[in-house]
Design a protein around this motif. Structure first.
Motif, PDB file in Angstrom:
ATOM      1  N   PHE A   1       0.537  -1.206   0.051  1.00  0.00           N
ATOM      2  CA  PHE A   1       0.022  -0.033  -0.072  1.00  0.00           C
ATOM      3  C   PHE A   1       0.866   1.407   0.084  1.00  0.00           C
ATOM      4  CE2 PHE A   1      -2.829   3.115   2.364  1.00  0.00           C
ATOM      5  CZ  PHE A   1      -3.800   3.221   1.503  1.00  0.00           C
ATOM      6  N   GLN A   2       2.030   1.321   0.699  1.00  0.00           N
ATOM      7  CA  GLN A   2       2.837   2.596   0.881  1.00  0.00           C
ATOM      8  C   GLN A   2       3.412   2.719  -0.229  1.00  0.00           C
ATOM      9  OE1 GLN A   2       3.118   4.566   3.940  1.00  0.00           O
ATOM     10  NE2 GLN A   2       3.871   5.971   2.453  1.00  0.00           N
ATOM     11  N   SER A   3       4.133   1.643  -1.006  1.00  0.00           N
ATOM     12  CA  SER A   3       4.727   1.674  -2.143  1.00  0.00           C
ATOM     13  C   SER A   3       3.645   2.189  -3.267  1.00  0.00           C
ATOM     14  CB  SER A   3       5.402   0.267  -2.427  1.00  0.00           C
ATOM     15  OG  SER A   3       5.854   0.323  -3.911  1.00  0.00           O
ATOM     16  N   ALA A   4       2.486   1.733  -3.339  1.00  0.00           N
ATOM     17  CA  ALA A   4       1.555   2.202  -4.353  1.00  0.00           C
ATOM     18  C   ALA A   4       1.396   3.658  -4.090  1.00  0.00           C
ATOM     19  CB  ALA A   4       0.411   1.514  -4.252  1.00  0.00           C
ATOM     20  N   LEU A   5       1.166   4.300  -2.902  1.00  0.00           N
ATOM     21  CA  LEU A   5       1.149   5.451  -2.694  1.00  0.00           C
ATOM     22  C   LEU A   5       2.216   6.305  -2.844  1.00  0.00           C
ATOM     23  CD1 LEU A   5      -0.812   5.542   0.888  1.00  0.00           C
ATOM     24  CD2 LEU A   5      -1.716   6.097  -1.566  1.00  0.00           C
ATOM     25  N   ASP A   6       3.462   5.767  -2.534  1.00  0.00           N
ATOM     26  CA  ASP A   6       4.513   6.866  -2.946  1.00  0.00           C
ATOM     27  C   ASP A   6       4.851   6.830  -4.328  1.00  0.00           C
ATOM     28  OD1 ASP A   6       5.050   7.022  -0.214  1.00  0.00           O
ATOM     29  OD2 ASP A   6       6.560   5.384  -0.036  1.00  0.00           O
ATOM     30  N   ASN A   7       4.586   5.866  -4.993  1.00  0.00           N
ATOM     31  CA  ASN A   7       4.699   5.682  -6.717  1.00  0.00           C
ATOM     32  C   ASN A   7       3.466   6.206  -7.425  1.00  0.00           C
ATOM     33  OD1 ASN A   7       7.323   4.952  -6.892  1.00  0.00           O
ATOM     34  ND2 ASN A   7       6.526   2.880  -5.970  1.00  0.00           N
ATOM     35  N   ASP A   8       2.649   6.929  -6.583  1.00  0.00           N
ATOM     36  CA  ASP A   8       1.246   7.421  -7.145  1.00  0.00           C
ATOM     37  C   ASP A   8       0.760   6.357  -8.158  1.00  0.00           C
ATOM     38  OD1 ASP A   8      -0.457   9.458  -7.059  1.00  0.00           O
ATOM     39  OD2 ASP A   8       0.215  10.453  -9.017  1.00  0.00           O
ATOM     40  N   ALA A   9       0.641   5.090  -7.902  1.00  0.00           N
ATOM     41  CA  ALA A   9       0.069   3.956  -8.655  1.00  0.00           C
ATOM     42  C   ALA A   9      -0.583   3.003  -7.981  1.00  0.00           C
ATOM     43  CB  ALA A   9       1.375   3.249  -9.024  1.00  0.00           C
ATOM     44  N   LEU A  10      -1.515   3.442  -7.245  1.00  0.00           N
ATOM     45  CA  LEU A  10      -2.590   2.822  -6.559  1.00  0.00           C
ATOM     46  C   LEU A  10      -3.655   2.415  -7.479  1.00  0.00           C
ATOM     47  CD1 LEU A  10      -3.511   2.013  -3.831  1.00  0.00           C
ATOM     48  CD2 LEU A  10      -5.014   3.895  -3.621  1.00  0.00           C
ATOM     49  N   ARG A  11      -3.874   1.107  -7.493  1.00  0.00           N
ATOM     50  CA  ARG A  11      -4.932   0.544  -8.632  1.00  0.00           C
ATOM     51  C   ARG A  11      -6.299   1.059  -8.124  1.00  0.00           C
ATOM     52  NH1 ARG A  11      -3.391  -5.764  -7.645  1.00  0.00           N
ATOM     53  NH2 ARG A  11      -3.611  -5.138  -5.464  1.00  0.00           N
ATOM     54  N   VAL A  12      -7.004   1.061  -9.277  1.00  0.00           N
ATOM     55  CA  VAL A  12      -8.468   1.975  -9.266  1.00  0.00           C
ATOM     56  C   VAL A  12      -9.291   1.056  -8.242  1.00  0.00           C
ATOM     57  CG1 VAL A  12     -10.543   2.412 -10.426  1.00  0.00           C
ATOM     58  CG2 VAL A  12      -8.315   3.065 -11.428  1.00  0.00           C
TER      59      VAL A  12
END
Length: 71
Positions: free
Chosen positions: A41-52
């Motif tokens: 979750f943190q990685s997705a947020l940091d990379n602006d890559a959270l799945r829809v």
């Protein structure tokens, strides 16, 4: 109703704004509530890559709805 425009900020900032009015004060707590590993979750947020689908879950958990509109 508070409107958050993702074209004006990162997903991480948007989630942080949604968390302000909720019982969740840490990204880790949101991840745990959704059954997502904190590091993922943190990685997705940091990379602006959270799945829809995960953004929809976050929004629902925090009492928001996602609207998609045309510019």
């Amino acid at each position: 109703m508070k409107e958050i425009n993702l074209s004006e900020m990162s997903i991480k900032t948007a989630v942080r704004i949604m968390m302000e009015d909720s019982e969740y004060s840490q990204f880790q707590k949101v991840a745990e509530a959704l059954g997502i590993r904190k590091s993922t979750f943190q990685s997705a947020l940091d990379n602006d890559a959270l799945r829809v689908r995960d953004l929809l879950k976050v929004a629902d958990l925090l009492g928001y709805q996602v609207k998609i509109g045309q510019k």
